[in-house]
Motif scaffolding. Sequence first.
Motif, short mmCIF file in Angstrom:
data_model
loop_
_atom_site.label_atom_id
_atom_site.label_comp_id
_atom_site.label_asym_id
_atom_site.label_seq_id
_atom_site.Cartn_x
_atom_site.Cartn_y
_atom_site.Cartn_z
N ARG A 146 35.82 -17.72 -28.40
CA ARG A 146 36.66 -18.14 -27.28
C ARG A 146 36.79 -19.66 -27.29
O ARG A 146 35.79 -20.38 -27.32
CB ARG A 146 36.04 -17.69 -25.97
N LEU A 147 38.03 -20.15 -27.30
CA LEU A 147 38.32 -21.57 -27.12
C LEU A 147 38.47 -21.74 -25.61
O LEU A 147 39.42 -21.24 -25.01
CB LEU A 147 39.59 -21.97 -27.87
N THR A 148 37.52 -22.42 -24.99
CA THR A 148 37.40 -22.34 -23.54
C THR A 148 38.46 -23.13 -22.78
O THR A 148 38.91 -22.67 -21.74
CB THR A 148 36.00 -22.81 -23.09
N LYS A 149 38.88 -24.26 -23.27
CA LYS A 149 39.85 -25.06 -22.52
C LYS A 149 41.27 -24.52 -22.63
O LYS A 149 42.01 -24.48 -21.65
CB LYS A 149 39.80 -26.52 -22.97
N THR A 150 41.67 -24.12 -23.84
CA THR A 150 43.02 -23.60 -24.03
C THR A 150 43.09 -22.09 -23.79
O THR A 150 44.17 -21.51 -23.88
CB THR A 150 43.53 -23.91 -25.45
N ARG A 151 41.97 -21.45 -23.51
CA ARG A 151 41.89 -20.03 -23.19
C ARG A 151 42.50 -19.14 -24.26
O ARG A 151 43.35 -18.30 -23.99
CB ARG A 151 42.48 -19.76 -21.82
N VAL A 152 42.02 -19.36 -25.49
CA VAL A 152 42.43 -18.54 -26.62
C VAL A 152 41.20 -17.77 -27.11
O VAL A 152 40.12 -18.34 -27.22
CB VAL A 152 43.00 -19.40 -27.77
N THR A 153 41.36 -16.49 -27.37
CA THR A 153 40.30 -15.66 -27.92
C THR A 153 40.70 -15.22 -29.32
O THR A 153 41.81 -14.74 -29.51
CB THR A 153 40.06 -14.41 -27.04
N VAL A 154 39.80 -15.41 -30.28
CA VAL A 154 40.05 -15.00 -31.66
C VAL A 154 39.04 -13.90 -32.00
O VAL A 154 37.84 -14.12 -31.96
CB VAL A 154 39.91 -16.18 -32.64
N ILE A 155 39.56 -12.72 -32.31
CA ILE A 155 38.74 -11.59 -32.78
C ILE A 155 38.99 -11.49 -34.28
O ILE A 155 40.13 -11.35 -34.71
CB ILE A 155 39.17 -10.26 -32.10
N SER A 156 37.91 -11.59 -35.07
CA SER A 156 38.12 -11.66 -36.52
C SER A 156 37.04 -10.91 -37.29
O SER A 156 35.97 -10.59 -36.75
CB SER A 156 38.15 -13.12 -36.99
N THR A 157 37.34 -10.67 -38.53
CA THR A 157 36.39 -10.13 -39.49
C THR A 157 36.48 -11.03 -40.72
O THR A 157 37.52 -11.65 -40.96
CB THR A 157 36.67 -8.66 -39.82
N GLY A 158 35.40 -11.11 -41.47
CA GLY A 158 35.44 -12.02 -42.59
C GLY A 158 34.39 -11.75 -43.65
O GLY A 158 33.56 -10.85 -43.53
N PHE A 159 34.44 -12.58 -44.65
CA PHE A 159 33.60 -12.51 -45.83
C PHE A 159 32.89 -13.85 -45.98
O PHE A 159 33.52 -14.90 -45.80
CB PHE A 159 34.50 -12.23 -47.04
N ARG A 160 31.60 -13.84 -46.27
CA ARG A 160 30.81 -15.07 -46.41
C ARG A 160 30.03 -15.03 -47.71
O ARG A 160 29.45 -14.00 -48.06
CB ARG A 160 29.86 -15.19 -45.22
N TYR A 161 30.05 -16.16 -48.41
CA TYR A 161 29.24 -16.29 -49.63
C TYR A 161 28.29 -17.45 -49.45
O TYR A 161 28.71 -18.58 -49.19
CB TYR A 161 30.14 -16.54 -50.86
N GLN A 162 26.98 -17.19 -49.57
CA GLN A 162 25.98 -18.24 -49.46
C GLN A 162 25.50 -18.60 -50.86
O GLN A 162 25.09 -17.75 -51.63
CB GLN A 162 24.80 -17.77 -48.60
N PHE A 163 25.57 -19.88 -51.18
CA PHE A 163 25.22 -20.38 -52.52
C PHE A 163 23.72 -20.43 -52.73
O PHE A 163 22.95 -20.48 -51.85
CB PHE A 163 25.81 -21.77 -52.73
#
Length: 166
Positions: free
Chosen positions: A149-166
């Motif tokens: 949640r971006l609190t000041k602009t009141r935007v919610t982002v629901i996401s899925t993703g991929f992460r690679y740890q080196f």
Amino acid sequence: MALAAGFSLPASAAPDGAGAYAATTIGQASSSNNQIERDDLSFGLRAGYQFNTNVGVEVFSNTLSFIEMPFYAYNSHEYHPEEHYGVAVTGAVPLGGHFSLTGRAGIGRTKMHAVSARDSNYNETDPSIGVGVRFSFNQHISINAEAMRLTKTRVTVISTGFRYQF
């Protein structure tokens, strides 16, 4: 093929979970501010450092992709969030097995796009918070689902993703 190669990498990550990582996300951004109420596609990039299994820090960027309707734009003094970039402190609590509960608290800048050509774009300082869940295939590769949640602009982002740890 790259995903399969990741499974066969030697275990070179630090045993306490420390290390740099890169991630990508895709999801939906929903805006509920005074200017617009709608949903649109969001893409994100992240790079960070995990200090241990529980605490990390990252820089991130998300497109918000809200597209204005040009037929009413000339007389309108409205703005819509276009993209957000920032820094965040991240946390993770292992739930057992390969799952972890994740959280974030950050600060960033949201680019506010002017709907009318008569107005100028501007940037808004915008705190962000988020929660999610991560599934780790091994020490290097994981997938996640998150709500931010971006609190000041009141935007919610629901996401899925991929992460690679080196």
